[in-house]
Every structure is written in C-alpha cells, then in structure tokens.
Design a protein around this motif. Structure first.
Motif, PDB file in Angstrom:
ATOM      1  N   ALA A  30      18.706  49.511  51.114  1.00  0.00           N
ATOM      2  CA  ALA A  30      18.782  48.059  50.935  1.00  0.00           C
ATOM      3  C   ALA A  30      18.529  47.661  49.490  1.00  0.00           C
ATOM      4  N   ALA A  86      23.860  46.837  51.694  1.00  0.00           N
ATOM      5  CA  ALA A  86      22.474  46.386  51.565  1.00  0.00           C
ATOM      6  C   ALA A  86      22.110  45.475  52.726  1.00  0.00           C
ATOM      7  N   MET A 117      19.138  46.039  55.390  1.00  0.00           N
ATOM      8  CA  MET A 117      18.076  45.033  55.557  1.00  0.00           C
ATOM      9  C   MET A 117      17.943  44.628  57.012  1.00  0.00           C
TER      10      MET A 117
END
Length: 85
Positions: free
Chosen positions: A37, A69, A73
């Motif tokens: 991330a 990313a 996340m």
C-alpha cells in the motif's frame, strides 16, 4: 487525503493497539499489505538463505505483486477489522 487513506491510517494505528499479538503468518500478511500500500511492488534482491525473517517478509510482499495501493489498503483495513473483532 482520501477517505480510504484516512481509514488505512486508522487501521495502522489500530493494529498497534491490538489486545492480542497476531500469529506470525498474520503479522507477515500485515507487513506485506502495508508495504504494498505504501511502497508498491517489491524491489531489490530476495534476501539470502541465512536471513530467514527478511526472506519471509520479501516473499510475503512479493506475493502481492501487481496489487494496487487501494486494493492493499482495503485488504489491510479488513484484516485489522477481523483482528479487532
């Protein structure tokens, strides 16, 4: 900062305040998702055979190669939510 980034930062803070320490495989997954991330795909050489911890971290991060990313996340947030429950 997007809403997802705010949630991610909160999940990172929450992961440091868990009442129970996760098992090593879960810790590796948290590490890999965090690195994916924040840094993107793994780079550099795979650590040598004598660096077992570094090698395990590199392998876990490398397994996420190609994930965005945002995907990392979201998965990190979901994992921390599961650990808090």
């Amino acid at each position: 900062m997007t809403d997802l980034e705010k949630q991610f930062e909160q999940a990172v803070a929450d992961s440091k305040a868990l009442t129970e320490r996760p098992d090593n495989m879960t810790l590796l997954q948290l590490y890999a998702l965090y690195k994916q991330a924040t840094s993107g795909d793994v780079d550099g050489e795979r650590p040598g055979f004598t660096d077992m911890v570094g090698r395990a971290k590199w392998d876990a991060w490398n397994a996420l190669k190609g994930a965005t990313a945002d995907e990392a996340m979201q998965r990190y947030i979901a994992l921390v939510d599961d650990l808090k429950a």
